[in-house]
Design an enzyme around this catalytic site. Sequence first.
Site, PDB file in Angstrom:
ATOM      1  N   CYS A  77       0.869  -1.179   0.000  1.00 47.32           N
ATOM      2  CA  CYS A  77       0.000   0.000   0.000  1.00 47.32           C
ATOM      3  C   CYS A  77       0.905   1.229   0.000  1.00 47.32           C
ATOM      4  CB  CYS A  77      -0.888  -0.029   1.238  1.00 47.32           C
ATOM      5  SG  CYS A  77      -1.904   1.434   1.398  1.00 47.32           S
ATOM      6  N   CYS A 226      -4.774   6.038  -4.874  1.00 42.90           N
ATOM      7  CA  CYS A 226      -4.132   4.771  -4.504  1.00 42.90           C
ATOM      8  C   CYS A 226      -2.651   4.923  -4.869  1.00 42.90           C
ATOM      9  CB  CYS A 226      -4.786   3.620  -5.278  1.00 42.90           C
ATOM     10  SG  CYS A 226      -3.901   2.062  -5.094  1.00 42.90           S
TER      11      CYS A 226
HETATM   12  N1  LIG Z   1      -6.513  -2.079  -2.428  1.00 35.88           N
HETATM   13  C1  LIG Z   1      -5.147  -2.414  -2.604  1.00 35.88           C
HETATM   14  C2  LIG Z   1      -4.311  -2.170  -1.386  1.00 35.88           C
HETATM   15  C3  LIG Z   1      -4.224  -0.738  -0.979  1.00 35.88           C
HETATM   16  C4  LIG Z   1      -3.438   0.110  -1.960  1.00 35.88           C
HETATM   17  C5  LIG Z   1      -3.316   1.500  -1.477  1.00 35.88           C
HETATM   18  N2  LIG Z   1      -4.481   2.277  -1.390  1.00 35.88           N
HETATM   19  C6  LIG Z   1      -2.138   2.242  -2.037  1.00 35.88           C
HETATM   20  O1  LIG Z   1      -2.033   3.436  -1.701  1.00 35.88           O
HETATM   21  O2  LIG Z   1      -1.299   1.674  -2.716  1.00 35.88           O
HETATM   22  C7  LIG Z   1      -4.978  -3.888  -2.963  1.00 35.88           C
HETATM   23  O3  LIG Z   1      -5.801  -4.715  -2.519  1.00 35.88           O
HETATM   24  O4  LIG Z   1      -4.015  -4.217  -3.673  1.00 35.88           O
END
Ligand SMILES: N[C@@H](CCC[C@H](N)C(=O)O)C(=O)O
Length: 325
Positions: A77, A226
């Site tokens: 993350c 993200c």
């Molecule tokens: N939802 C993603 C994990 C979280 C990613 C995050 N928000 C980031 O900032 O990279 C997954 O399940 O891969």
Amino acid sequence: MKIPFIKCHGSGNDFILIDELENALAFTEEERKHLSLLLCDRNNGIGSDGILFVLGSDKAEGRMRMFNSDGTEAEMCGNGLRCVARHMIDKLGRSNIQIETEKAVLSVSQVEQIYPSIDTFAVAIEPVSFDVASLPMNFSAEQAVDVEIPELSERHRFTALSVPNPHIVSLVDEVKEEELYEIGKKANQLSSVFPNGVNVSFVQQLEQNQIFARTYERGVGLTNACGTAMSASSLVSTLLGTNELDTPVVVINKGGLVHCIVTKDGDTYRIQLRGNGTNVYQAVVEVNDDMQAFYVHSEERFEEENKAYEKLQNYAASLIGGSRA
Ligand SMILES: N[C@@H](CCC[C@H](N)C(=O)O)C(=O)O
């Protein structure tokens, strides 16, 4: 049980950070999953995109485990790692440290501010792979770069990569949120192609070294930003768009902006993600034994840094012709 936590965010991608080591907590896997489902809930919980659990490590100064709001664990993350970097850097009083994540030990550091009064943290987003097996993705070739995925969309082309969590990125003329939502949802139900799910991003090239990215996150849905997706998007738009290697790509998102620097070392791509790690408030949550109910008390807000962050958000919105007024 009483659990001290920090509500924090990276580019408006918000998290509940729980330092298990500092607070002598040692949750079971089931407890981490249950806490994520209970506390991340936007209607009945504290509300967040996920939980960042900080643990001890014998390989680095600390370890991050990240659980999505649906209770699933992610390999990585990017926005969360900046929040954990900030937490550990504050705690240890050192500006360059290493954090263990599920797939790699990663360097994190405090660097020059990307915007006035925004403490900025740089995190390595590695390892990067275009091999479809690394996502995993079932596809007819070893790599899927700028290809059609007919099961998902007849209009868009996608590039698949892991950083190291799974992503597909599509370069578009205009980011249409409803369409992204539909494709993201479909991709995460398409277990014949993406057995472990996938994060789906639409990316618009605004100018050279400046993009707008929007992501449907596996385990969450549409988020403000993200970090791993913005890193993957910077790389894909360097390969297929007009960004340059070794130059900060400004990635504007719904919650602000970050910089991503893509470098190439032989055949290996590396990405550094730079942005905020803002604390919103800290508090203690009291969770009952069956983890079905909770109560939050003694909330302390970090007003000053949140006011400073609002200015960055307004600036980022102005770059895409929006206003947050
Ligand atoms: N939802 C993603 C994990 C979280 C990613 C995050 N928000 C980031 O900032 O990279 C997954 O399940 O891969």
